[in-house]
Design a protein around this motif. Structure first.
Motif, PDB file in Angstrom:
ATOM      1  N   UNK A   1       1.721  34.013  39.248  1.00 42.40           N
ATOM      2  CA  UNK A   1       3.149  34.236  39.475  1.00 42.40           C
ATOM      3  C   UNK A   1       3.613  33.373  40.642  1.00 42.40           C
ATOM      4  N   UNK A   2       4.819  32.879  40.542  1.00 44.93           N
ATOM      5  CA  UNK A   2       5.369  32.059  41.612  1.00 44.93           C
ATOM      6  C   UNK A   2       5.548  32.910  42.868  1.00 44.93           C
ATOM      7  N   UNK A   3       4.948  32.442  43.955  1.00 47.34           N
ATOM      8  CA  UNK A   3       5.104  33.117  45.248  1.00 47.34           C
ATOM      9  C   UNK A   3       6.233  32.481  46.043  1.00 47.34           C
TER      10      UNK A   3
ATOM     11  N   UNK B   1       1.220  29.481  43.330  1.00 43.86           N
ATOM     12  CA  UNK B   1       1.017  30.500  42.301  1.00 43.86           C
ATOM     13  C   UNK B   1      -0.065  31.462  42.749  1.00 43.86           C
ATOM     14  N   UNK B   2       0.135  32.742  42.464  1.00 45.32           N
ATOM     15  CA  UNK B   2      -0.829  33.789  42.822  1.00 45.32           C
ATOM     16  C   UNK B   2      -1.327  34.467  41.559  1.00 45.32           C
ATOM     17  N   UNK B   3      -2.687  34.504  41.394  1.00 43.47           N
ATOM     18  CA  UNK B   3      -3.223  35.137  40.191  1.00 43.47           C
ATOM     19  C   UNK B   3      -3.379  36.642  40.401  1.00 43.47           C
ATOM     20  N   UNK B   4      -3.959  37.320  39.381  1.00 43.58           N
ATOM     21  CA  UNK B   4      -4.071  38.773  39.433  1.00 43.58           C
ATOM     22  C   UNK B   4      -4.943  39.262  40.572  1.00 43.58           C
ATOM     23  N   UNK B   5      -5.888  38.417  40.997  1.00 45.62           N
ATOM     24  CA  UNK B   5      -6.812  38.808  42.072  1.00 45.62           C
ATOM     25  C   UNK B   5      -6.221  38.567  43.456  1.00 45.62           C
ATOM     26  N   UNK B   6      -4.990  38.049  43.495  1.00 47.65           N
ATOM     27  CA  UNK B   6      -4.354  37.792  44.777  1.00 47.65           C
ATOM     28  C   UNK B   6      -4.673  36.438  45.356  1.00 47.65           C
TER      29      UNK B   6
END
Length: 285
Positions: A45-47, A60-65
């Protein structure tokens, strides 16, 4: 001769005609947008977007942070469709509607309305200038003209000449309209002469419209009390330590006082309500 159906290389143009190849569409990289970076397969997701090393990048940040940074532009997918990430559109804070000095909502690009037959009369020039300062924009939109009466003593004669009617109402603002005053006696007599509801006389309790300006605007806690034997405006100027020799000094003194008035908040409520009521009266119907 029959055509050779196998004379051309059917694989030369690839499995998909050029006209059917998907084209990247621009999409703002708004915070929270989930995209896939094509080369690495990174999904996140765009941070934020920022400028780094002279180029725009997206984080971008994935599900694991975990986060990774990529150049902003083409090379991303959303739901299997190619996109080109563009800088997000800056969110604009909602703007409050513009207001006139009277507190009314301003009408953008409004032209002055053709003058109505109805009028607002005030006793003198200073009254007219104060009304213009605060309600001028509203009056132009409504098409109401403010005229000088030059003293309440002339009210009956002026009304006889004007001939009020349903389409030619007159609202009058009178200084020092208090019980038992000369102004109150004149007003009562005039209203008896002109029945029918086409004349409305309202007033404020102040000796002069100067007092309708909040005293704090000129550095006072309250307006000074002036002895009856002293002309009020000259007495006020002396109390303020301003020149008070002639009418020029009076005019300059009023100019300084009027200059402190920025909006309705700088006036006493007893004047505000009276002027608003006169505007409503002259614009009714």
């Amino acid at each position: 001769m029959s055509a050779d159906r196998y004379s051309s290389d059917v694989l030369s143009s690839g499995p998909h005609p050029a006209s059917r190849r998907p084209v990247s569409k621009p999409v703002p990289a708004d915070r929270g947008l989930v995209v896939e970076e094509v080369t690495s397969g990174w999904v996140g997701a765009v941070v934020r977007t920022e400028k780094s090393g002279g180029m725009h990048v997206v984080v971008l940040e994935d599900r694991a942070g975990r986060t990774r940074t990529f150049p902003l532009g083409p090379g991303f997918w959303i739901d299997g469709a190619p996109v080109e990430l563009t800088p997000p559109v800056a969110a604009r804070a909602p703007q409050a509607p513009a207001r006139t000095a009277s507190g009314s909502r301003s009408v953008a690009d409004a032209r002055a309305r053709v003058a109505r037959g109805s009028r607002i009369w005030v006793e003198g020039r200073h009254d007219a200038e104060l009304v213009e300062r605060v309600w001028g924009d509203d009056l132009r939109v409504e098409g109401v003209v403010v005229e000088l009466l030059d003293g309440v003593d002339n009210l009956a004669a002026a009304l006889a000449e004007f001939k009020p009617s349903p389409g030619r109402r007159v609202g009058v603002l009178v200084d020092h309209l208090v019980r038992g005053s000369k102004e109150q006696r004149i007003t009562d007599d005039v209203l008896r002469q002109f029945p029918g509801g086409n004349v409305l006389v309202l007033g404020h309790p102040y000796i002069d419209v100067w007092q309708a300006v909040r005293p704090a605007r000129i550095g006072l806690e309250k307006w000074p009390v002036i002895e009856r034997c002293t002309e009020w405006k000259y007495g006020i100027l002396r109390e303020l330590g301003w020149p008070a020799q002639n009418q020029t000094d009076v005019a300059m003194g009023w100019k300084k006082i009027l200059g402190t008035v920025r909006s309705y908040a700088d006036l006493e409520p007893s004047l505000l309500s009276r002027v608003e009521e006169l505007i409503d009266f002259t614009t009714a119907g």
